[in-house]
Design a protein around this motif. Structure first.
Motif, PDB file in Angstrom:
ATOM      1  N   ASP A 103       0.821  -1.210   0.000  1.00 45.63           N
ATOM      2  CA  ASP A 103       0.000   0.000   0.000  1.00 45.63           C
ATOM      3  C   ASP A 103       0.854   1.259   0.000  1.00 45.63           C
ATOM      4  OD1 ASP A 103      -2.248  -1.588   0.052  1.00 45.63           O
ATOM      5  OD2 ASP A 103      -2.385  -1.601   2.227  1.00 45.63           O
ATOM      6  N   GLY A 104       2.043   1.198  -0.549  1.00 50.23           N
ATOM      7  CA  GLY A 104       2.913   2.348  -0.608  1.00 50.23           C
ATOM      8  C   GLY A 104       3.657   2.657   0.679  1.00 50.23           C
ATOM      9  N   ARG A 105       3.559   1.762   1.672  1.00 50.71           N
ATOM     10  CA  ARG A 105       4.268   2.008   2.941  1.00 50.71           C
ATOM     11  C   ARG A 105       5.681   1.470   2.854  1.00 50.71           C
ATOM     12  NH1 ARG A 105      -0.822   0.028   4.546  1.00 50.71           N
ATOM     13  NH2 ARG A 105      -2.118   1.587   5.593  1.00 50.71           N
ATOM     14  N   GLN A 106       6.610   2.162   3.519  1.00 52.16           N
ATOM     15  CA  GLN A 106       7.982   1.676   3.591  1.00 52.16           C
ATOM     16  C   GLN A 106       8.200   1.010   4.944  1.00 52.16           C
ATOM     17  OE1 GLN A 106      10.314   5.243   2.727  1.00 52.16           O
ATOM     18  NE2 GLN A 106      10.758   4.402   0.703  1.00 52.16           N
ATOM     19  N   VAL A 107       8.674  -0.233   4.923  1.00 46.36           N
ATOM     20  CA  VAL A 107       8.887  -1.011   6.145  1.00 46.36           C
ATOM     21  C   VAL A 107      10.280  -1.624   6.110  1.00 46.36           C
ATOM     22  CG1 VAL A 107       8.071  -2.958   7.526  1.00 46.36           C
ATOM     23  CG2 VAL A 107       6.428  -1.537   6.308  1.00 46.36           C
ATOM     24  N   PRO A 108      11.076  -1.475   7.171  1.00 48.55           N
ATOM     25  CA  PRO A 108      12.387  -2.124   7.191  1.00 48.55           C
ATOM     26  C   PRO A 108      12.235  -3.640   7.178  1.00 48.55           C
ATOM     27  CG  PRO A 108      11.839  -1.271   9.354  1.00 48.55           C
ATOM     28  CD  PRO A 108      10.795  -0.752   8.420  1.00 48.55           C
ATOM     29  N   CYS A 109      12.982  -4.285   6.318  1.00 51.80           N
ATOM     30  CA  CYS A 109      12.853  -5.739   6.171  1.00 51.80           C
ATOM     31  C   CYS A 109      13.907  -6.503   6.959  1.00 51.80           C
ATOM     32  CB  CYS A 109      12.950  -6.124   4.695  1.00 51.80           C
ATOM     33  SG  CYS A 109      11.590  -5.487   3.710  1.00 51.80           S
ATOM     34  N   ASP A 110      14.945  -5.809   7.387  1.00 48.80           N
ATOM     35  CA  ASP A 110      16.016  -6.490   8.113  1.00 48.80           C
ATOM     36  C   ASP A 110      16.495  -5.555   9.221  1.00 48.80           C
ATOM     37  OD1 ASP A 110      17.701  -9.089   7.588  1.00 48.80           O
ATOM     38  OD2 ASP A 110      19.113  -7.582   8.299  1.00 48.80           O
ATOM     39  N   VAL A 111      16.281  -5.963  10.476  1.00 53.18           N
ATOM     40  CA  VAL A 111      16.569  -5.099  11.616  1.00 53.18           C
ATOM     41  C   VAL A 111      17.459  -5.832  12.610  1.00 53.18           C
ATOM     42  CG1 VAL A 111      15.586  -3.732  13.499  1.00 53.18           C
ATOM     43  CG2 VAL A 111      14.334  -3.972  11.353  1.00 53.18           C
ATOM     44  N   ARG A 112      18.520  -5.173  13.017  1.00 55.81           N
ATOM     45  CA  ARG A 112      19.405  -5.728  14.031  1.00 55.81           C
ATOM     46  C   ARG A 112      19.544  -4.699  15.155  1.00 55.81           C
ATOM     47  NH1 ARG A 112      22.805 -10.040  13.865  1.00 55.81           N
ATOM     48  NH2 ARG A 112      24.576 -10.066  15.306  1.00 55.81           N
ATOM     49  N   ILE A 113      19.149  -5.086  16.365  1.00 58.42           N
ATOM     50  CA  ILE A 113      19.148  -4.187  17.510  1.00 58.42           C
ATOM     51  C   ILE A 113      20.198  -4.643  18.510  1.00 58.42           C
ATOM     52  CG2 ILE A 113      17.766  -3.175  19.368  1.00 58.42           C
ATOM     53  CD1 ILE A 113      15.282  -3.806  17.693  1.00 58.42           C
ATOM     54  N   GLY A 114      21.227  -3.823  18.718  1.00 59.62           N
ATOM     55  CA  GLY A 114      22.245  -4.138  19.708  1.00 59.62           C
ATOM     56  C   GLY A 114      21.739  -3.848  21.108  1.00 59.62           C
ATOM     57  N   SER A 115      22.008  -4.752  22.052  1.00 58.78           N
ATOM     58  CA  SER A 115      21.510  -4.572  23.419  1.00 58.78           C
ATOM     59  C   SER A 115      22.604  -4.762  24.457  1.00 58.78           C
ATOM     60  CB  SER A 115      20.379  -5.563  23.695  1.00 58.78           C
ATOM     61  OG  SER A 115      20.778  -6.883  23.413  1.00 58.78           O
ATOM     62  N   GLY A 116      23.865  -4.627  24.054  1.00 61.97           N
ATOM     63  CA  GLY A 116      24.965  -4.781  24.995  1.00 61.97           C
ATOM     64  C   GLY A 116      26.151  -5.414  24.309  1.00 61.97           C
ATOM     65  N   PRO A 117      27.263  -5.528  25.034  1.00 66.07           N
ATOM     66  CA  PRO A 117      28.470  -6.125  24.449  1.00 66.07           C
ATOM     67  C   PRO A 117      28.215  -7.540  23.937  1.00 66.07           C
ATOM     68  CG  PRO A 117      28.946  -5.093  26.561  1.00 66.07           C
ATOM     69  CD  PRO A 117      27.459  -5.111  26.424  1.00 66.07           C
ATOM     70  N   GLY A 118      28.367  -7.727  22.630  1.00 73.88           N
ATOM     71  CA  GLY A 118      28.209  -9.056  22.055  1.00 73.88           C
ATOM     72  C   GLY A 118      26.780  -9.539  21.970  1.00 73.88           C
ATOM     73  N   GLN A 119      25.800  -8.645  22.212  1.00 69.16           N
ATOM     74  CA  GLN A 119      24.399  -9.055  22.191  1.00 69.16           C
ATOM     75  C   GLN A 119      23.623  -8.278  21.139  1.00 69.16           C
ATOM     76  OE1 GLN A 119      22.924  -8.585  26.245  1.00 69.16           O
ATOM     77  NE2 GLN A 119      23.040 -10.787  26.473  1.00 69.16           N
ATOM     78  N   ALA A 120      22.750  -8.982  20.439  1.00 65.01           N
ATOM     79  CA  ALA A 120      21.895  -8.324  19.456  1.00 65.01           C
ATOM     80  C   ALA A 120      20.678  -9.193  19.180  1.00 65.01           C
ATOM     81  CB  ALA A 120      22.655  -8.065  18.159  1.00 65.01           C
ATOM     82  N   THR A 121      19.594  -8.533  18.803  1.00 68.15           N
ATOM     83  CA  THR A 121      18.385  -9.243  18.375  1.00 68.15           C
ATOM     84  C   THR A 121      18.182  -8.949  16.899  1.00 68.15           C
ATOM     85  OG1 THR A 121      17.418  -8.983  20.575  1.00 68.15           O
ATOM     86  CG2 THR A 121      15.926  -9.562  18.783  1.00 68.15           C
TER      87      THR A 121
END
Length: 318
Positions: free
Chosen positions: A1-19
């Motif tokens: 519907d013309g919306r832009q959505v990130p398809c690949d997301v990496r969230i850092g949450s501390g040393p050596g940690q990410a979701t």
């Protein structure tokens, strides 16, 4: 519907940690279900409450003021467990995991007050605390031997958030008892809203300067209050205040901080005058959650009882 959505997301949450999230499909709902964003209040699977057992569990106070309770892992007593609302999950020492023949199920990095350390996951057949029985619980395996010189006894593990979601827990500091309720109806209790940040409970309080902030609650700390470093900097909390250096210890080691007297702090309708509190110094572990002013320890409620009902997102103080 013309919306832009990130398809690949990496969230850092501390040393050596990410979701890491990857989105493969986007769908627009014509109608949003009313209960879509409602809290999930069902207890975790594998939770049993044995009514024939007493709900009272004796608490042992360590010389440091920390709380320790007895627990059975796979039906056996392997030592004391810390009662710790500041722990995001259940933890087990390596030698107990080996002795109880707990299966390894993965690894991660555990982040504490002074840094991070590599840790593995272990699965037990059962963990029992008083009337509460957890089947097939998963523990984070940590080296807890550093606690034993200060506590004077063997520390087998830590009971954190994973346990608190399974019942209503009343920590009575006057009687040194933990009361585990399956349900609780008590007209004398004044319930207040409970928030969660990084799986740690948080509640509001007012303090010196008539400031109101959100504070995490860590029963693994005997302190009254520790301010986050950015709160200290934003409000100039150690300017013109007499302080001395102290150490804050936990998983990952220890770090330096400042300690001094606060004019007052009011929590759950109770005001404490001139408490000795800790002021964090800048560093990677000096702020452990967003949008908070700091963290409470057991010193904020001396001689009282605090009741946690994680399922209904509320707490009360007697």
């Amino acid at each position: 519907d013309g919306r832009q959505v990130p398809c690949d997301v990496r969230i850092g949450s501390g040393p050596g940690q990410a979701t890491h999230f990857r989105f493969d499909k986007l769908q627009t709902l014509e109608e949003v279900p009313a209960d879509l964003f409602a809290p999930m209040k069902a207890k975790p699977r594998g939770t049993r409450y044995l009514e024939r057992r007493t709900p009272l569990v004796n608490i042992r106070r360590a010389p440091t003021g920390h709380l320790m309770i007895p627990a059975l892992v796979n039906g056996k007593d392997h030592g004391w467990f810390l009662l710790d609302t500041g722990a995001a999950t259940l933890c087990i020492s390596g030698d107990v995991a080996q002795s109880a023949r707990m299966k390894p199920v993965g690894s991660t990095r555990a982040v504490g007050v002074a840094g991070s350390t590599k840790a593995g996951f272990r699965r037990a057949r059962q963990l029992a605390i008083g009337p509460l029985v957890m089947d097939n619980p998963i523990f984070l395996q940590l080296d807890l031997s550093f606690l034993e010189p200060a506590f004077g006894v063997k520390i087998a593990g830590i009971c954190g958030t994973e346990m608190f979601h399974r019942a209503i827990f009343e920590i009575d500091l006057a009687e040194n008892e933990l009361v585990i309720h399956e349900t609780l109806e008590d007209d004398d209790l004044v319930w207040r809203p409970l928030s969660f940040l990084g799986r740690i409970p948080a509640m509001t309080a007012t303090y010196e300067g008539d400031r109101t902030g959100l504070f995490r609650f860590d029963s693994g700390s005997a302190k009254v209050l520790e301010f986050d470093a950015d709160t200290v900097e934003e409000f100039g909390l150690i300017e013109k205040r007499k302080v001395h250096e102290t150490q804050v210890g936990g998983v990952g080691g220890s770090r330096s901080a400042d300690e001094g007297e606060l004019a007052w702090v009011e929590f759950a309708g109770h005001r404490t005058s001139a408490p000795l509190v800790t002021f964090s110094r800048s560093g990677p572990t000096a702020k452990r959650a967003p949008s908070t002013d700091g963290v409470f320890g057991l010193g904020i409620i001396p001689g009282m009882a605090i009741v946690f009902d994680y399922g209904d997102e509320r707490y009360a103080v007697r």
